[in-house]
Motif scaffolding. Structure first.
Motif, PDB file in Angstrom:
ATOM      1  N   LEU A 138      46.718  27.461  32.586  1.00 33.33           N
ATOM      2  CA  LEU A 138      45.301  27.193  32.857  1.00 33.33           C
ATOM      3  C   LEU A 138      44.688  28.295  33.709  1.00 33.33           C
ATOM      4  CD1 LEU A 138      42.868  25.312  32.609  1.00 33.33           C
ATOM      5  CD2 LEU A 138      43.713  24.069  34.621  1.00 33.33           C
ATOM      6  N   GLY A 139      45.471  28.844  34.636  1.00 25.72           N
ATOM      7  CA  GLY A 139      44.949  29.928  35.456  1.00 25.72           C
ATOM      8  C   GLY A 139      44.556  31.138  34.623  1.00 25.72           C
ATOM      9  N   VAL A 140      45.373  31.479  33.637  1.00 28.18           N
ATOM     10  CA  VAL A 140      45.055  32.606  32.753  1.00 28.18           C
ATOM     11  C   VAL A 140      43.828  32.293  31.905  1.00 28.18           C
ATOM     12  CG1 VAL A 140      45.919  34.052  30.871  1.00 28.18           C
ATOM     13  CG2 VAL A 140      47.450  33.388  32.729  1.00 28.18           C
ATOM     14  N   LEU A 141      43.760  31.078  31.387  1.00 30.16           N
ATOM     15  CA  LEU A 141      42.585  30.673  30.614  1.00 30.16           C
ATOM     16  C   LEU A 141      41.311  30.785  31.455  1.00 30.16           C
ATOM     17  CD1 LEU A 141      43.950  27.479  28.809  1.00 30.16           C
ATOM     18  CD2 LEU A 141      43.302  29.621  27.708  1.00 30.16           C
ATOM     19  N   ASN A 142      41.365  30.264  32.680  1.00 25.24           N
ATOM     20  CA  ASN A 142      40.190  30.296  33.546  1.00 25.24           C
ATOM     21  C   ASN A 142      39.722  31.715  33.816  1.00 25.24           C
ATOM     22  OD1 ASN A 142      40.006  27.505  33.831  1.00 25.24           O
ATOM     23  ND2 ASN A 142      41.190  27.447  35.722  1.00 25.24           N
ATOM     24  N   LEU A 143      40.661  32.595  34.135  1.00 20.16           N
ATOM     25  CA  LEU A 143      40.294  33.965  34.473  1.00 20.16           C
ATOM     26  C   LEU A 143      39.777  34.729  33.257  1.00 20.16           C
ATOM     27  CD1 LEU A 143      43.135  34.538  37.007  1.00 20.16           C
ATOM     28  CD2 LEU A 143      40.764  35.195  37.442  1.00 20.16           C
ATOM     29  N   CYS A 144      40.435  34.570  32.119  1.00 22.72           N
ATOM     30  CA  CYS A 144      39.956  35.245  30.910  1.00 22.72           C
ATOM     31  C   CYS A 144      38.555  34.781  30.539  1.00 22.72           C
ATOM     32  CB  CYS A 144      40.925  35.001  29.751  1.00 22.72           C
ATOM     33  SG  CYS A 144      42.470  35.924  29.849  1.00 22.72           S
ATOM     34  N   HIS A 145      38.340  33.482  30.595  1.00 21.55           N
ATOM     35  CA  HIS A 145      37.033  32.928  30.213  1.00 21.55           C
ATOM     36  C   HIS A 145      35.932  33.423  31.138  1.00 21.55           C
ATOM     37  CE1 HIS A 145      34.060  29.862  28.971  1.00 21.55           C
ATOM     38  NE2 HIS A 145      34.766  29.811  27.864  1.00 21.55           N
ATOM     39  N   ALA A 146      36.227  33.421  32.444  1.00 19.46           N
ATOM     40  CA  ALA A 146      35.222  33.866  33.408  1.00 19.46           C
ATOM     41  C   ALA A 146      34.983  35.364  33.339  1.00 19.46           C
ATOM     42  CB  ALA A 146      35.657  33.472  34.821  1.00 19.46           C
ATOM     43  N   ALA A 147      36.004  36.117  32.955  1.00 16.00           N
ATOM     44  CA  ALA A 147      35.893  37.577  32.933  1.00 16.00           C
ATOM     45  C   ALA A 147      35.178  38.107  31.701  1.00 16.00           C
ATOM     46  CB  ALA A 147      37.286  38.196  33.013  1.00 16.00           C
ATOM     47  N   PHE A 148      35.136  37.339  30.633  1.00 19.14           N
ATOM     48  CA  PHE A 148      34.638  37.854  29.357  1.00 19.14           C
ATOM     49  C   PHE A 148      33.256  38.502  29.446  1.00 19.14           C
ATOM     50  CE2 PHE A 148      32.225  37.220  25.405  1.00 19.14           C
ATOM     51  CZ  PHE A 148      32.926  38.084  24.583  1.00 19.14           C
ATOM     52  N   PRO A 149      32.261  37.881  30.103  1.00 20.34           N
ATOM     53  CA  PRO A 149      30.933  38.513  30.126  1.00 20.34           C
ATOM     54  C   PRO A 149      30.940  39.903  30.760  1.00 20.34           C
ATOM     55  CG  PRO A 149      30.814  36.242  30.881  1.00 20.34           C
ATOM     56  CD  PRO A 149      32.263  36.582  30.811  1.00 20.34           C
ATOM     57  N   TYR A 150      31.838  40.124  31.710  1.00 18.87           N
ATOM     58  CA  TYR A 150      31.906  41.413  32.396  1.00 18.87           C
ATOM     59  C   TYR A 150      32.727  42.423  31.595  1.00 18.87           C
ATOM     60  CZ  TYR A 150      30.560  38.033  35.946  1.00 18.87           C
ATOM     61  OH  TYR A 150      29.941  37.005  36.618  1.00 18.87           O
ATOM     62  N   LEU A 151      33.777  41.948  30.975  1.00 20.77           N
ATOM     63  CA  LEU A 151      34.583  42.827  30.124  1.00 20.77           C
ATOM     64  C   LEU A 151      33.761  43.327  28.935  1.00 20.77           C
ATOM     65  CD1 LEU A 151      37.803  40.607  30.049  1.00 20.77           C
ATOM     66  CD2 LEU A 151      37.625  42.837  31.186  1.00 20.77           C
ATOM     67  N   ARG A 152      32.960  42.453  28.374  1.00 17.97           N
ATOM     68  CA  ARG A 152      32.215  42.772  27.149  1.00 17.97           C
ATOM     69  C   ARG A 152      31.250  43.935  27.345  1.00 17.97           C
ATOM     70  NH1 ARG A 152      28.693  37.914  24.888  1.00 17.97           N
ATOM     71  NH2 ARG A 152      27.868  38.198  26.997  1.00 17.97           N
ATOM     72  N   VAL A 153      30.772  44.129  28.552  1.00 15.80           N
ATOM     73  CA  VAL A 153      29.775  45.183  28.786  1.00 15.80           C
ATOM     74  C   VAL A 153      30.390  46.420  29.449  1.00 15.80           C
ATOM     75  CG1 VAL A 153      27.879  43.542  28.911  1.00 15.80           C
ATOM     76  CG2 VAL A 153      29.101  44.169  31.013  1.00 15.80           C
ATOM     77  N   THR A 154      31.721  46.491  29.458  1.00 16.76           N
ATOM     78  CA  THR A 154      32.417  47.595  30.119  1.00 16.76           C
ATOM     79  C   THR A 154      33.168  48.438  29.091  1.00 16.76           C
ATOM     80  OG1 THR A 154      32.745  46.183  32.075  1.00 16.76           O
ATOM     81  CG2 THR A 154      34.057  48.208  31.932  1.00 16.76           C
ATOM     82  N   ALA A 155      32.933  49.717  29.099  1.00 14.86           N
ATOM     83  CA  ALA A 155      33.640  50.614  28.177  1.00 14.86           C
ATOM     84  C   ALA A 155      35.132  50.630  28.506  1.00 14.86           C
ATOM     85  CB  ALA A 155      33.062  52.021  28.280  1.00 14.86           C
ATOM     86  N   GLY A 156      35.959  50.493  27.473  1.00 17.18           N
ATOM     87  CA  GLY A 156      37.407  50.533  27.665  1.00 17.18           C
ATOM     88  C   GLY A 156      37.981  49.316  28.340  1.00 17.18           C
ATOM     89  N   ALA A 157      37.269  48.205  28.329  1.00 14.03           N
ATOM     90  CA  ALA A 157      37.718  47.013  29.042  1.00 14.03           C
ATOM     91  C   ALA A 157      39.039  46.485  28.496  1.00 14.03           C
ATOM     92  CB  ALA A 157      36.659  45.918  28.954  1.00 14.03           C
TER      93      ALA A 157
END
Length: 253
Positions: free
Chosen positions: A108-127
């Motif tokens: 669940l910890g990995v799920l939570n972090l991935c889900h929360a991180a997605f909006p920031y990863l999506r707008v970052t080159a080479g994320a």
């Protein structure tokens, strides 16, 4: 300048990864539930951003991601999901609550972090996302039943997101080491037979080096260490019953 956010950062693999990336010029963010150890590491690294965090708390995870990424123009180059716990022993001898807590943190910890991180990863080159996998995600390991199950889940999530998120320009992969000499492993009161047979040869710094390699050129699964690298390669081409025989032998008292 690239940035990395690390969960489970206060000790072991997470701390070694933080030191390595910081030394190589990355902007580092530290997350861990151990506030005192986290603060000590943050001070060691010159006062880098850090926050005490229970990765199973989805709202707290979202707040932490928003705060860290807000300091970096809303971008996140690399999420390192290092938080995890281990409990060894016969399945039935471990309290159900301990099994559940392990799965909550490791999955669940990995799920939570991935889900929360997605909006920031999506707008970052080479994320990129690096999940802390394990050799125990190749075949279920006796006396590590719930831990092994949790790492199978991380492996499945990694494989699925690697396919889904590549369309967004986000690379996803995991590191797959066998036993590593960390406080988590050293604290086990009942080391399983497989640990005694294979030994504990890897150091946290070697896993951090593998994370650095992954950040430069992503692989879906990155086995760590010559010993497990050979076993992993063998397991990709041999029938399943051979893998079962090997695990049965490794797990004998």
């Amino acid at each position: 300048m690239d940035n990395i956010l690390i969960s489970g950062a206060a000790s072991g693999i997470g701390a070694a990864t933080a030191r390595l990336f910081h030394a190589r010029g990355w902007r580092v963010g530290l997350l861990d539930i151990d506030a005192s150890a986290l603060r000590a590491l943050a001070d060691e690294l010159g006062g880098v951003w850090h926050a005490r965090l229970d990765v199973t708390d989805a709202q707290a995870v979202q707040a932490a991601l928003a705060e860290f990424c807000g300091l970096h123009d809303g971008q996140l180059r690399l999420l390192f999901n290092g938080a995890g716990i281990l409990r060894t022993g016969d399945f039935e001898s471990i309290e159900l609550e301990q099994h559940a807590r392990l799965v909550q943190i490791n999955v669940l910890g990995v799920l939570n972090l991935c889900h929360a991180a997605f909006p920031y990863l999506r707008v970052t080159a080479g994320a990129q996302v690096i999940n802390m996998g394990s050799a125990s995600a190749v075949y279920g390991v006796p006396q590590l039943a719930s831990y092994s199950a949790s790492k199978f889940a991380v492996r499945g999530l990694t494989e699925a997101l690697e396919l889904e998120w590549r369309r967004q320009g986000i690379r996803v992969g995991d590191l797959m080491p066998p036993f590593v000499n960390t406080p988590m492993v050293a604290s086990q009161a009942e080391p399983p037979p497989v640990m005694r047979r294979l030994g504990v040869h890897l150091q946290a710094e070697q896993i951090a080096a593998a994370a650095w390699q992954q950040a430069q050129g992503a692989a879906l699964h990155r086995p760590v260490g010559l010993q497990f690298g050979l076993l992993y390669a063998l397991g990709q081409v041999t029938p399943g019953w051979i893998n079962r025989l090997l695990m049965n032998w490794l797990s004998r008292p």
